[in-house]
Write a protein that holds these residues in place. Structure first.
Motif, short mmCIF file in Angstrom:
data_model
loop_
_atom_site.label_atom_id
_atom_site.label_comp_id
_atom_site.label_asym_id
_atom_site.label_seq_id
_atom_site.Cartn_x
_atom_site.Cartn_y
_atom_site.Cartn_z
N LYS A 1 -110.94 -44.42 -9.58
CA LYS A 1 -110.55 -43.20 -9.04
C LYS A 1 -111.41 -41.93 -9.70
O LYS A 1 -111.50 -42.10 -11.03
N GLY A 2 -112.02 -41.09 -8.83
CA GLY A 2 -112.62 -40.11 -9.37
C GLY A 2 -114.14 -40.36 -9.58
O GLY A 2 -114.81 -39.44 -9.66
N GLU A 3 -114.66 -41.77 -9.64
CA GLU A 3 -116.06 -41.99 -9.66
C GLU A 3 -116.74 -41.42 -8.26
O GLU A 3 -116.05 -41.60 -7.31
N GLU A 4 -118.01 -41.31 -8.45
CA GLU A 4 -118.94 -40.92 -7.10
C GLU A 4 -120.23 -41.64 -7.14
O GLU A 4 -120.94 -41.61 -8.22
N MET A 5 -120.71 -42.29 -6.12
CA MET A 5 -121.78 -42.63 -5.97
C MET A 5 -122.69 -41.55 -5.59
O MET A 5 -122.72 -41.09 -4.65
N THR A 6 -123.72 -41.33 -6.56
CA THR A 6 -124.66 -40.42 -6.40
C THR A 6 -126.19 -40.52 -5.88
O THR A 6 -126.89 -39.79 -5.36
N SER A 7 -126.37 -41.91 -6.14
CA SER A 7 -127.76 -42.32 -5.61
C SER A 7 -127.90 -43.80 -5.44
O SER A 7 -127.17 -44.64 -6.13
N ILE A 8 -128.99 -44.31 -4.76
CA ILE A 8 -129.18 -45.77 -4.51
C ILE A 8 -130.73 -46.02 -4.57
O ILE A 8 -131.58 -45.08 -3.91
N ALA A 9 -130.98 -47.13 -5.05
CA ALA A 9 -132.37 -47.65 -4.86
C ALA A 9 -132.58 -49.07 -4.73
O ALA A 9 -131.68 -49.76 -5.00
N LEU A 10 -133.78 -49.35 -3.84
CA LEU A 10 -133.93 -51.08 -3.71
C LEU A 10 -134.96 -51.34 -4.48
O LEU A 10 -136.23 -50.48 -4.47
N PRO A 11 -135.07 -52.52 -5.04
CA PRO A 11 -136.45 -52.90 -5.79
C PRO A 11 -137.43 -53.49 -4.87
O PRO A 11 -136.92 -53.68 -3.75
N PRO A 12 -138.37 -53.73 -5.12
CA PRO A 12 -139.43 -54.49 -4.40
C PRO A 12 -138.99 -55.74 -3.41
O PRO A 12 -139.31 -55.90 -2.42
N SER A 13 -138.21 -56.50 -4.34
CA SER A 13 -137.49 -57.69 -3.70
C SER A 13 -136.57 -57.52 -2.63
O SER A 13 -136.36 -58.22 -1.68
N GLY A 14 -135.81 -56.43 -2.85
CA GLY A 14 -134.75 -55.81 -1.70
C GLY A 14 -133.56 -56.81 -1.88
O GLY A 14 -132.80 -56.85 -0.97
N ASP A 15 -133.56 -57.69 -2.80
CA ASP A 15 -132.10 -58.44 -3.00
C ASP A 15 -131.09 -57.89 -3.55
O ASP A 15 -129.82 -58.61 -3.30
N TYR A 16 -131.16 -56.83 -4.16
CA TYR A 16 -130.27 -55.98 -5.05
C TYR A 16 -130.47 -54.64 -4.82
O TYR A 16 -131.52 -54.12 -4.53
N ALA A 17 -129.26 -53.73 -5.19
CA ALA A 17 -129.58 -52.27 -5.42
C ALA A 17 -129.04 -51.77 -6.36
O ALA A 17 -128.08 -52.60 -7.20
N LEU A 18 -129.48 -50.71 -6.90
CA LEU A 18 -128.99 -49.98 -8.08
C LEU A 18 -128.65 -49.09 -7.49
O LEU A 18 -129.21 -48.06 -6.97
N ARG B 1 -122.67 -44.30 -15.12
CA ARG B 1 -123.15 -45.79 -15.22
C ARG B 1 -124.13 -46.07 -13.96
O ARG B 1 -124.19 -45.24 -12.91
N LEU B 2 -125.09 -46.83 -14.34
CA LEU B 2 -125.67 -47.62 -13.19
C LEU B 2 -125.38 -48.93 -13.00
O LEU B 2 -125.07 -49.87 -13.82
N VAL B 3 -125.05 -49.29 -11.56
CA VAL B 3 -124.51 -50.47 -11.13
C VAL B 3 -125.49 -51.34 -10.49
O VAL B 3 -126.23 -50.75 -9.46
N ALA B 4 -125.76 -52.56 -10.63
CA ALA B 4 -126.85 -53.45 -9.81
C ALA B 4 -125.66 -54.34 -8.93
O ALA B 4 -124.87 -55.05 -9.51
N VAL B 5 -126.06 -54.29 -7.87
CA VAL B 5 -125.03 -54.90 -6.74
C VAL B 5 -125.90 -55.75 -5.97
O VAL B 5 -126.84 -55.43 -5.63
N SER B 6 -125.31 -56.94 -5.66
CA SER B 6 -126.11 -57.94 -4.69
C SER B 6 -125.96 -57.82 -3.38
O SER B 6 -124.86 -57.42 -2.84
#
Length: 166
Positions: A75-92, A105-110
């Motif tokens: 609650k209260g957290e907000e996602m402010t940006s996203i980036a895909l690596p060259p492999s494209g299998d996860y996002a930061l 924080r920075l979250v790596a998600v499959s």
């Protein structure tokens, strides 16, 4: 809703944008998009719901939404940006914390199943994330725009910073 445009470089080197389509999205608050050309995929943030929407760009004129992933933000957290690596299998995803002067924080998600692969601490107000072309490094710009107004009138903010993750 996403608006698609096609950038054409004319022989004189003058760029020209050409409107392709306006696409509905799966949730409200479409905010940031990251494209991974090699895998022909894109990921879009839905800031209001804390979700990511994955798009297949195999046919750039007709992208299609393939799945929506929930990050399970507190609650209260907000996602402010996203980036895909060259492999494209996860996002930061950069996640701003709830509260003034609270590190984010920075979250790596499959992108296959939405599982959180890792979470890294950042500075206050992470706002932009970029991944190196080899996928070995990520940088997060921490804006620290929040002002602490609870200390007797000293409206100061935390210092901005840069977080490096590898």
């Amino acid at each position: 809703m996403i608006l698609l445009a096609h950038l054409l470089l004319l022989s004189q080197g003058t760029p020209k944008l050409e409107f392709l389509a306006a696409l509905p999205t799966a949730a409200p608050g479409a905010e940031i998009v990251s494209v991974q050309a090699a895998t022909r995929r894109a990921v879009l943030t839905h800031s209001e719901t804390g979700q990511l929407e994955l798009f297949d760009l195999a046919d750039p004129a007709r992208p299609r939404s393939t799945k929506v992933l929930a990050l399970g933000l507190a609650k209260g957290e907000e996602m402010t940006s996203i980036a895909l690596p060259p492999s494209g299998d996860y996002a930061l995803a950069a996640v701003k914390a709830n509260g003034e002067r609270v590190p984010g924080r920075l979250v790596a998600v499959s992108l296959a199943d939405g599982k959180i692969l890792a979470s890294f601490p950042c500075g206050v107000g992470p706002d932009s994330v970029a991944i190196s072309s080899d996928g070995k490094h990520a940088l997060v710009a921490n804006e620290a725009e929040e002002f602490d107004d609870n200390d007797g009138g000293d409206d100061s903010s935390a210092p901005g910073s840069l977080t490096h993750v590898r």
